[in-house]
Design a protein around this motif. Structure first.
Motif, PDB file in Angstrom:
ATOM      1  N   LYS A  70      -5.364  46.992 106.278  1.00 18.47           N
ATOM      2  CA  LYS A  70      -5.466  48.357 105.760  1.00 18.47           C
ATOM      3  C   LYS A  70      -6.535  49.178 106.481  1.00 18.47           C
ATOM      4  CE  LYS A  70      -3.915  47.654 100.971  1.00 18.47           C
ATOM      5  NZ  LYS A  70      -4.303  47.841  99.543  1.00 18.47           N
ATOM      6  N   CYS A  71      -7.528  48.490 107.049  1.00 19.82           N
ATOM      7  CA  CYS A  71      -8.679  49.176 107.648  1.00 19.82           C
ATOM      8  C   CYS A  71      -8.251  50.071 108.806  1.00 19.82           C
ATOM      9  CB  CYS A  71      -9.696  48.136 108.134  1.00 19.82           C
ATOM     10  SG  CYS A  71     -11.146  48.845 108.945  1.00 19.82           S
ATOM     11  N   ILE A  72      -8.702  51.332 108.798  1.00 16.31           N
ATOM     12  CA  ILE A  72      -8.389  52.276 109.873  1.00 16.31           C
ATOM     13  C   ILE A  72      -9.586  52.482 110.809  1.00 16.31           C
ATOM     14  CG2 ILE A  72      -6.641  53.493 108.525  1.00 16.31           C
ATOM     15  CD1 ILE A  72      -8.752  55.683 108.008  1.00 16.31           C
ATOM     16  N   LYS A  73     -10.649  51.697 110.605  1.00 18.19           N
ATOM     17  CA  LYS A  73     -11.844  51.724 111.452  1.00 18.19           C
ATOM     18  C   LYS A  73     -12.469  53.116 111.532  1.00 18.19           C
ATOM     19  CE  LYS A  73      -9.759  48.023 114.158  1.00 18.19           C
ATOM     20  NZ  LYS A  73      -8.462  48.098 113.459  1.00 18.19           N
ATOM     21  N   CYS A  74     -12.585  53.749 110.347  1.00 17.25           N
ATOM     22  CA  CYS A  74     -13.214  55.076 110.286  1.00 17.25           C
ATOM     23  C   CYS A  74     -14.732  54.986 110.365  1.00 17.25           C
ATOM     24  CB  CYS A  74     -12.803  55.793 109.003  1.00 17.25           C
ATOM     25  SG  CYS A  74     -13.376  54.976 107.483  1.00 17.25           S
ATOM     26  N   ASN A  75     -15.264  53.766 110.115  1.00 14.57           N
ATOM     27  CA  ASN A  75     -16.710  53.481 110.198  1.00 14.57           C
ATOM     28  C   ASN A  75     -17.535  54.117 109.074  1.00 14.57           C
ATOM     29  OD1 ASN A  75     -16.207  51.959 112.458  1.00 14.57           O
ATOM     30  ND2 ASN A  75     -16.895  53.507 113.911  1.00 14.57           N
ATOM     31  N   ASN A  76     -16.879  54.635 108.029  1.00 19.01           N
ATOM     32  CA  ASN A  76     -17.641  55.174 106.897  1.00 19.01           C
ATOM     33  C   ASN A  76     -18.534  54.101 106.271  1.00 19.01           C
ATOM     34  OD1 ASN A  76     -16.416  57.645 107.185  1.00 19.01           O
ATOM     35  ND2 ASN A  76     -14.904  57.311 105.586  1.00 19.01           N
ATOM     36  N   CYS A  77     -18.001  52.885 106.169  1.00 20.78           N
ATOM     37  CA  CYS A  77     -18.758  51.794 105.550  1.00 20.78           C
ATOM     38  C   CYS A  77     -19.982  51.426 106.383  1.00 20.78           C
ATOM     39  CB  CYS A  77     -17.863  50.576 105.339  1.00 20.78           C
ATOM     40  SG  CYS A  77     -17.045  49.982 106.834  1.00 20.78           S
ATOM     41  N   ILE A  78     -19.835  51.484 107.694  1.00 18.75           N
ATOM     42  CA  ILE A  78     -20.967  51.174 108.582  1.00 18.75           C
ATOM     43  C   ILE A  78     -22.068  52.209 108.417  1.00 18.75           C
ATOM     44  CG2 ILE A  78     -21.685  51.007 111.007  1.00 18.75           C
ATOM     45  CD1 ILE A  78     -18.932  49.871 111.626  1.00 18.75           C
ATOM     46  N   GLU A  79     -21.645  53.472 108.323  1.00 19.81           N
ATOM     47  CA  GLU A  79     -22.618  54.566 108.228  1.00 19.81           C
ATOM     48  C   GLU A  79     -23.398  54.532 106.926  1.00 19.81           C
ATOM     49  OE1 GLU A  79     -22.762  59.464 108.450  1.00 19.81           O
ATOM     50  OE2 GLU A  79     -20.869  58.401 108.745  1.00 19.81           O
ATOM     51  N   ILE A  80     -22.727  54.188 105.825  1.00 16.67           N
ATOM     52  CA  ILE A  80     -23.389  54.297 104.519  1.00 16.67           C
ATOM     53  C   ILE A  80     -24.166  53.046 104.133  1.00 16.67           C
ATOM     54  CG2 ILE A  80     -21.573  53.397 102.989  1.00 16.67           C
ATOM     55  CD1 ILE A  80     -22.160  55.895 101.209  1.00 16.67           C
ATOM     56  N   CYS A  81     -23.893  51.899 104.753  1.00 17.91           N
ATOM     57  CA  CYS A  81     -24.542  50.651 104.352  1.00 17.91           C
ATOM     58  C   CYS A  81     -26.060  50.749 104.484  1.00 17.91           C
ATOM     59  CB  CYS A  81     -24.036  49.487 105.201  1.00 17.91           C
ATOM     60  SG  CYS A  81     -24.785  47.901 104.748  1.00 17.91           S
ATOM     61  N   PRO A  82     -26.812  50.633 103.377  1.00 13.87           N
ATOM     62  CA  PRO A  82     -28.266  50.824 103.434  1.00 13.87           C
ATOM     63  C   PRO A  82     -29.018  49.716 104.161  1.00 13.87           C
ATOM     64  CG  PRO A  82     -27.618  50.105 101.244  1.00 13.87           C
ATOM     65  CD  PRO A  82     -26.342  50.355 102.002  1.00 13.87           C
ATOM     66  N   ILE A  83     -28.397  48.532 104.264  1.00  9.59           N
ATOM     67  CA  ILE A  83     -29.089  47.385 104.854  1.00  9.59           C
ATOM     68  C   ILE A  83     -28.551  47.068 106.247  1.00  9.59           C
ATOM     69  CG2 ILE A  83     -27.553  45.570 103.976  1.00  9.59           C
ATOM     70  CD1 ILE A  83     -31.404  45.493 103.851  1.00  9.59           C
ATOM     71  N   LYS A  84     -27.578  47.869 106.720  1.00  7.51           N
ATOM     72  CA  LYS A  84     -26.931  47.661 108.026  1.00  7.51           C
ATOM     73  C   LYS A  84     -26.316  46.266 108.114  1.00  7.51           C
ATOM     74  CE  LYS A  84     -28.289  51.746 109.059  1.00  7.51           C
ATOM     75  NZ  LYS A  84     -27.315  52.841 108.897  1.00  7.51           N
TER      76      LYS A  84
END
Length: 408
Positions: free
Chosen positions: A330-344
């Motif tokens: 399902k992942c479209i690799k928009c990278n929203n999750c990477i950007e918002i993750c507080p702990i990287k």
């Protein structure tokens, strides 16, 4: 006189039905049934600048039930204007999108302007001291708060992976601009502490009124990946905690299991106990949704923190707390999750070659980018989560536009 929570039926987002339901809910919550805004001096809108804070988690279309419905916001503005408000400002700060983008894509910006409100970008902020805070003594708040005499929360009734329920109090977390919210997830990783922070924020902001969009709620994997659920009510109250208690009960929760409500009751800033307010309009038992898909309440292991070594506690927490899992199909690799993750803890693996060595001829032509046997496969980039770093704040789950992240 005790505070009141008004519950009024509303079957659709028809402008006329919404207007009548919202107006009745405001009227009932401020005084006796049938009177026209009888105690408006209690929450006096006349001549005031009112800041309306809808829930704009992301720039999603209204039918997904992720945001406060734009027509709901529009009719709230019209009702509050009728109460004599001089100026109405509307805005929010999504966790990873700009407020303008979220406002436009959700339709809320257009609806607010059409109703005579003003749209405000929450990008700029000021530091505000919070001496009464139990945990947080200062917040960086959207600077628009300086312009407002009254803050009104316009939440959407939804489930929430971390706090189980999100409503009036949690909605005001959007007063903290953009990615600054991630820092609070990093700072307060446990439910109890995060909830106490939300309560401190509400103590600081002192919302004067709350009107909840529960015409269509979100059940299941909320607050961003759940499913729409028709509830058919509007709630209103000058007491934001009382409204959250009523809304959580309608969804089928025991309010004492909701961390924000528990911490608010312990603070005694709003009232002494969960029965210190009246329900007016519809009865809760008549509108309660018995098949509402809730987030499962898990046993809180924080009670064992002081009884065991910190290393063992961390191991147990990792073992028992639910984790985000990525569905790569399902992942479209928009990278929203990477950007918002507080702990990287979320990263993007680059493209790479995979060689099926059992079929390899050893001709080494793959070095030049060609394989006669076609046994070298190019694998696209892949988003992965480092669970050793993950603090289970579920921010990634909230911002995924394709429901590609589930909590297991």
């Amino acid at each position: 006189m005790q505070d009141k929570v008004a519950i009024v039926k509303c079957s659709s987002y028809s402008p006329s039905e919404l207007y009548d339901s919202i107006k009745e809910a405001i009227s009932l919550s401020l005084g006796k049934e049938g009177e026209e805004y009888p105690n408006s001096s209690v929450v006096n809108f006349k001549g005031k600048t009112v800041l309306l804070k809808p829930n704009i988690l992301s720039g999603a279309s209204p039918e997904k039930a992720i945001t406060t419905h734009p027509e709901f916001v529009k009719q709230c503005i019209l009702c509050i204007k009728e109460l004599g408000a001089k100026r109405i400002i509307v805005g929010d700060s999504p966790g990873y999108q700009s407020s303008d983008y979220g406002g436009k894509k959700s339709g809320i910006m257009k609806a607010a302007i059409e109703a005579g409100g003003e749209w405000e970008d929450f990008a700029d902020y000021i530091e505000v001291k919070n001496p009464k805070g139990l945990l947080v003594k200062s917040f960086n708040i959207a600077s628009v708060v300086k312009k407002a005499d009254i803050i009104v929360s316009l939440p959407k009734m939804k489930t929430h992976q971390l706090l189980y329920y999100t409503g009036g109090m949690k909605n005001l977390f959007g007063m903290i601009p953009g990615l600054q919210k991630s820092a609070f997830h990093l700072r307060f990783q446990e439910k109890k502490l995060f909830a106490k922070m939300i309560v401190d924020l509400n103590i600081l902001l002192k919302p004067a009124f709350t009107i909840m969009d529960a015409v269509t709620a979100m059940e299941g994997n909320g607050p961003g990946s759940g499913d729409p659920k028709h509830v058919g009510v509007v709630l209103a109250s000058s007491n934001i905690v009382a409204l959250d208690i009523a809304a959580a009960t309608i969804m089928g929760y025991d309010p004492k299991e909701i961390p924000t409500i528990t911490e608010a009751l312990e603070s005694k800033e709003w009232f002494e106990d969960a029965s210190s307010f009246d329900i007016v309009g519809e009865k809760i038992e008549d509108v309660k949704i018995h098949d509402f898909k809730k987030i499962k309440i898990l046993n809180d292991i924080t009670m064992f923190r002081s009884r065991m070594p910190s290393i063992l506690y961390k191991v147990l927490r990792k073992a028992f707390v639910k984790k985000p899992v990525i569905n790569h199909k399902k992942c479209i690799k928009c990278n929203n999750c990477i950007e918002i993750c507080p702990i990287k803890a979320i990263t993007n693996l680059p493209e790479r070659n995979i060689v099926y060595y059992s079929k390899c001829r050893g001709c080494i032509t793959c070095v030049r980018g060609k394989c006669p046997a076609k046994i070298v496969k190019r694998v696209q980039e892949k988003i992965i989560i480092d669970y050793k770093k993950c603090i289970t704040c579920y921010c990634c789950h909230e911002v995924c536009p394709e429901k590609a992240i589930t909590i297991k």
